[in-house]
Design an enzyme around this catalytic site. Structure first.
Site, PDB file in Angstrom:
ATOM      1  N   HIS A  57     -12.508  42.562  -1.572  1.00  0.00           N
ATOM      2  CA  HIS A  57     -11.338  41.716  -1.811  1.00  0.00           C
ATOM      3  C   HIS A  57     -11.721  40.285  -1.417  1.00  0.00           C
ATOM      4  O   HIS A  57     -12.536  40.096  -0.518  1.00  0.00           O
ATOM      5  CB  HIS A  57     -10.214  42.232  -0.914  1.00  0.00           C
ATOM      6  CG  HIS A  57      -8.874  41.599  -1.127  1.00  0.00           C
ATOM      7  ND1 HIS A  57      -8.548  40.364  -0.625  1.00  0.00           N
ATOM      8  CD2 HIS A  57      -7.764  42.054  -1.775  1.00  0.00           C
ATOM      9  CE1 HIS A  57      -7.294  40.076  -0.951  1.00  0.00           C
ATOM     10  NE2 HIS A  57      -6.795  41.081  -1.650  1.00  0.00           N
ATOM     11  N   ASP A  99     -13.183  46.638   6.147  1.00  0.00           N
ATOM     12  CA  ASP A  99     -11.899  46.228   5.609  1.00  0.00           C
ATOM     13  C   ASP A  99     -11.099  47.505   5.392  1.00  0.00           C
ATOM     14  O   ASP A  99     -11.349  48.253   4.449  1.00  0.00           O
ATOM     15  CB  ASP A  99     -12.105  45.482   4.285  1.00  0.00           C
ATOM     16  CG  ASP A  99     -10.771  45.120   3.634  1.00  0.00           C
ATOM     17  OD1 ASP A  99      -9.724  45.570   4.131  1.00  0.00           O
ATOM     18  OD2 ASP A  99     -10.794  44.392   2.621  1.00  0.00           O
ATOM     19  N   GLN A 149      -6.892  49.184   2.685  1.00  0.00           N
ATOM     20  CA  GLN A 149      -6.521  50.383   1.926  1.00  0.00           C
ATOM     21  C   GLN A 149      -6.923  51.642   2.696  1.00  0.00           C
ATOM     22  O   GLN A 149      -6.241  52.659   2.631  1.00  0.00           O
ATOM     23  CB  GLN A 149      -7.213  50.395   0.559  1.00  0.00           C
ATOM     24  CG  GLN A 149      -6.943  49.173  -0.312  1.00  0.00           C
ATOM     25  CD  GLN A 149      -5.508  49.102  -0.784  1.00  0.00           C
ATOM     26  OE1 GLN A 149      -4.788  50.111  -0.821  1.00  0.00           O
ATOM     27  NE2 GLN A 149      -5.065  47.907  -1.140  1.00  0.00           N
ATOM     28  N   LYS A 186       0.900  47.290   3.777  1.00  0.00           N
ATOM     29  CA  LYS A 186       0.419  48.351   2.879  1.00  0.00           C
ATOM     30  C   LYS A 186       0.627  49.729   3.493  1.00  0.00           C
ATOM     31  O   LYS A 186       0.539  50.739   2.813  1.00  0.00           O
ATOM     32  CB  LYS A 186      -1.058  48.142   2.547  1.00  0.00           C
ATOM     33  CG  LYS A 186      -1.297  46.841   1.780  1.00  0.00           C
ATOM     34  CD  LYS A 186      -2.708  46.699   1.304  1.00  0.00           C
ATOM     35  CE  LYS A 186      -3.082  45.253   1.092  1.00  0.00           C
ATOM     36  NZ  LYS A 186      -2.906  44.803  -0.288  1.00  0.00           N
ATOM     37  N   CYS A 190      -7.600  40.181  -6.838  1.00  0.00           N
ATOM     38  CA  CYS A 190      -8.310  39.452  -5.779  1.00  0.00           C
ATOM     39  C   CYS A 190      -9.714  39.991  -5.594  1.00  0.00           C
ATOM     40  O   CYS A 190     -10.214  40.086  -4.466  1.00  0.00           O
ATOM     41  CB  CYS A 190      -7.552  39.513  -4.452  1.00  0.00           C
ATOM     42  SG  CYS A 190      -5.957  38.734  -4.507  1.00  0.00           S
TER      43      CYS A 190
HETATM   44  C1  LIG Z   1      -8.937  45.849   0.299  1.00  0.00           C
HETATM   45  C2  LIG Z   1      -8.043  44.738   0.727  1.00  0.00           C
HETATM   46  N1  LIG Z   1      -8.462  43.860   1.646  1.00  0.00           N
HETATM   47  C3  LIG Z   1      -7.693  42.856   2.089  1.00  0.00           C
HETATM   48  C4  LIG Z   1      -6.428  42.663   1.607  1.00  0.00           C
HETATM   49  C5  LIG Z   1      -5.635  41.495   2.112  1.00  0.00           C
HETATM   50  O1  LIG Z   1      -4.468  41.883   2.744  1.00  0.00           O
HETATM   51  P1  LIG Z   1      -3.416  40.769   3.168  1.00  0.00           P
HETATM   52  O2  LIG Z   1      -3.053  40.057   1.903  1.00  0.00           O
HETATM   53  O3  LIG Z   1      -2.267  41.498   3.749  1.00  0.00           O
HETATM   54  O4  LIG Z   1      -4.082  39.864   4.128  1.00  0.00           O
HETATM   55  C6  LIG Z   1      -5.950  43.538   0.626  1.00  0.00           C
HETATM   56  C7  LIG Z   1      -4.609  43.401   0.027  1.00  0.00           C
HETATM   57  O5  LIG Z   1      -4.268  42.503  -0.691  1.00  0.00           O
HETATM   58  C8  LIG Z   1      -6.777  44.593   0.179  1.00  0.00           C
HETATM   59  O6  LIG Z   1      -6.353  45.455  -0.750  1.00  0.00           O
END
Ligand SMILES: Cc1ncc(COP(=O)(O)O)c(C=O)c1O
Lengths: 155, 418
Positions: B135, B212, B215, B238, B376
């Site tokens: 991401h 990370d 998910q 999430k 993203c």
């Molecule tokens: C795999 C992953 N990493 C990071 C994020 C970032 O999360 P957040 O937008 O809550 O900071 C997300 C979600 O958008 C994600 O799916």
């Protein structure tokens, strides 16, 4: 069953331009170009222009990836602006933008009756606020190209 | 006013009853465009159970004050709730101590914290490894660090099915590798990465590992002691919790060595204009008024998820995934992107040559909410030669009927685009 708003958005003309875009090429002799980027969806279109000294558009073309709406809009735009001056095109975009956002007051058409009539097929985006940027992406890119910028975003 | 913070919701011991679960989520009874909402975008953000909403309302109504500051009753109560939430998060991840839990504003905030504070221990020429399916939140902070200090970013590849290539990853490890930062579960492909193998190889190279878990925590859960990684990052919204709160878990030996990220109130031990000293972790990393009520909501979400059972949720999602892969793959012109052997309930797809945005707009008119775009993860899109995909993702409340509704709605796309 397909509802009316959807039918209105995806009219035959749009589907046709989306599938068989006109002016989908990179002219070797383009004098101006700019990338239109929609950061939300990652769609990117490059618009090419060839201008004469009087800032009239001799040729307009584009390449890139996008949804049916953005490709159809680029296709129709490049068809329509050839032979017009940048000043005329700017006015046309103003009206078109209003048409897409639903702010069109239907005021004077500045001699663009035919063009506006054609562009009306895009006005279905009014019912889909998230898609207005798809319809205007190519126009933003063309503006940027004309003004000598490398890129435009819909942000 | 009550002094007792009661986070617990009734424990379910009965069979997995998706309809009962759905009744706990007010948003799931919404109608969209006159059709019942079919919400298939939980990977972007999950809907919230009543328990979370109520806990937060309660916290605002009768347990609210700033934390760590007041000596009065309400502040003490709010502080207790906030710190209880930290303890709950620690327990949920099987951390050894709540002190290993840093609250941030999101996963993104946690990545930036590590990139800044851990990053300040790195030097020009040092390397970090990410994967091609990260991401942007696990890419851009490292690029900013690269711009500041001249580190190098290496990218671990995947195969065409979306499997993490552990052998290729191993080849990237070297004497200069100072951090491995990869995802636990891909938000686009659903790929579950071989986290234990990654840790084993990285540690064999003397390199710490950050996962990370945005998910991963939702679809797989995590036991950080068992996994033995060094950092694990995730986000509240999430996991059926509120927005505005993220979690950084870090091993104490790292957190203790890391300088502060943001400066401000709460993170200092003594401030003079000549010199300021900082508190121990986690306080050192929580400058300013923290997400007080969000922490309460997150604790309630953890209780809810725990009561339903993370393993049972995973089993439910797996069953749905198997069904969806069959149902969708059987559709003419539908191409699924991401068929990793280990895969969570996330299905990205292309539909003929219809752009994902057109797909999403059309099926939205049938009440079906999917995500369309680059998710993203633009480098990953490029890896597959696309600019965007449609993505259906599942949660504990997703049903087979909703997968069917997606398939039926997709027929409408075909009807329009021919
Ligand atoms: C795999 C992953 N990493 C990071 C994020 C970032 O999360 P957040 O937008 O809550 O900071 C997300 C979600 O958008 C994600 O799916």
């Amino acid at each position: 069953m397909i509802d009316d708003d959807l039918r209105d958005l995806y009219q035959e003309v749009i589907l046709d331009h989306g599938k068989n875009p006109r002016n989908f090429r990179h002219p070797e002799d383009a004098s101006h170009e700019a990338l239109g980027n929609n950061p939300l969806c990652g769609d990117r279109l490059t618009v090419y222009l060839r201008l004469d000294e009087g800032r009239n558009i001799l040729d307009a073309a584009f390449e890139g990836k996008g949804c049916a709406i953005s490709i159809a809009s680029a296709s129709m735009m490049t068809d329509m602006v050839k032979g017009k001056s940048l000043a005329e095109v700017k006015k046309l975009f103003e009206r078109f933008h209003k048409m897409c956002t639903g702010d069109d007051d239907g005021g004077i058409a500045d001699g663009f009756e035919d063009e506006l009539e054609k562009l009306k097929v895009m006005s279905g985006v009014r019912q889909f606020p998230m898609r207005v940027k798809c319809a205007t992406l190519a126009w933003h890119a063309m503006n940027a190209a004309a003004e000598g910028e490398d890129a435009a975003t819909t942000e | 006013m009550t002094n007792v913070v009661n986070f617990t919701e009734p424990v379910r011991t009965d069979a997995f009853d998706v309809e009962a679960i759905r009744r706990d989520f007010p948003a799931l009874s919404l109608a969209v465009n006159g059709k019942p909402l079919v919400f298939l975008d939980s990977a972007a953000s999950a809907q919230k159970p009543r328990a979370v909403i109520d806990a937060m309302t309660r916290a605002y109504e009768s347990q609210y004050a700033n934390v760590h500051r007041g000596t009065y009753h309400l502040s003490q109560l709010a502080t207790e709730n906030y710190e209880n939430a930290r303890a709950k998060v620690a327990q949920f991840m099987n951390a050894t101590s709540p002190d290993e839990i840093v609250f941030t504003h999101s996963a993104t905030g946690a990545f930036n914290l590590v990139a800044h504070s851990f990053g300040s221990l790195l030097e020009e020429g040092d390397e970090i490894i990410v994967s091609v399916m990260e991401h942007h939140a696990n890419i851009v902070p490292w690029q900013l660090l690269r711009d500041r200090t001249g580190i190098e970013i290496k990218v671990a590849p995947i195969d065409d099915a979306g499997n993490f290539l552990i052998d290729e990853f191993e080849k990237l490890l070297g004497p200069k590798t100072k951090l491995v930062a990869v995802t636990h579960v891909s938000n686009v492909l659903g790929t579950v990465t071989p986290v234990k193998e990654i840790v084993r190889l990285a540690h064999g190279n003397g390199t710490p590992v950050l996962f990370d878990g945005a998910q991963g925590i939702v679809h797989e859960g995590v036991d950080v002691q068992d996994l033995d990684c060094d950092f694990y990052v995730w986000t509240g919204h999430k996991l059926y919790g509120p927005t505005g709160i993220g979690v950084l878990w870090g091993k104490p030996e790292w957190l203790e060595r890391m300088p502060p990220f943001e400066g401000g109130g709460d993170m200092i031990s003594l401030v003079t204009f000549e010199k300021t000293t900082y508190r121990e972790p986690p306080a050192r990393f929580e400058a300013g008024t923290p997400p007080i009520v969000e922490a309460v909501g997150l604790a309630a979400a953890i209780d809810y998820v725990t009561a339903v059972g993370l393993d049972r949720i995973a089993a439910h999602e797996k069953e749905l995934l198997d069904y969806a892969m069959l149902r969708l793959a059987g559709m003419d012109g539908l191409r699924i992107i991401g068929r990793a052997q280990q895969k969570a309930g996330i299905v990205s797809f292309e539909f003929g040559d219809v752009h994902a945005h057109d797909v999403a707009t059309i099926i939205d008119s049938a009440g079906v909410a999917v995500r369309a775009g680059h998710h993203c993860a633009q480098p990953l899109m490029e890896r597959f030669g696309v600019t965007s995909t449609s993505r259906a993702s599942f949660g504990m409340y997703t049903t087979r009927a909703e997968v069917d509704a997606l398939a039926v709605a997709l027929e409408k796309v075909r009807e329009i685009f021919g």
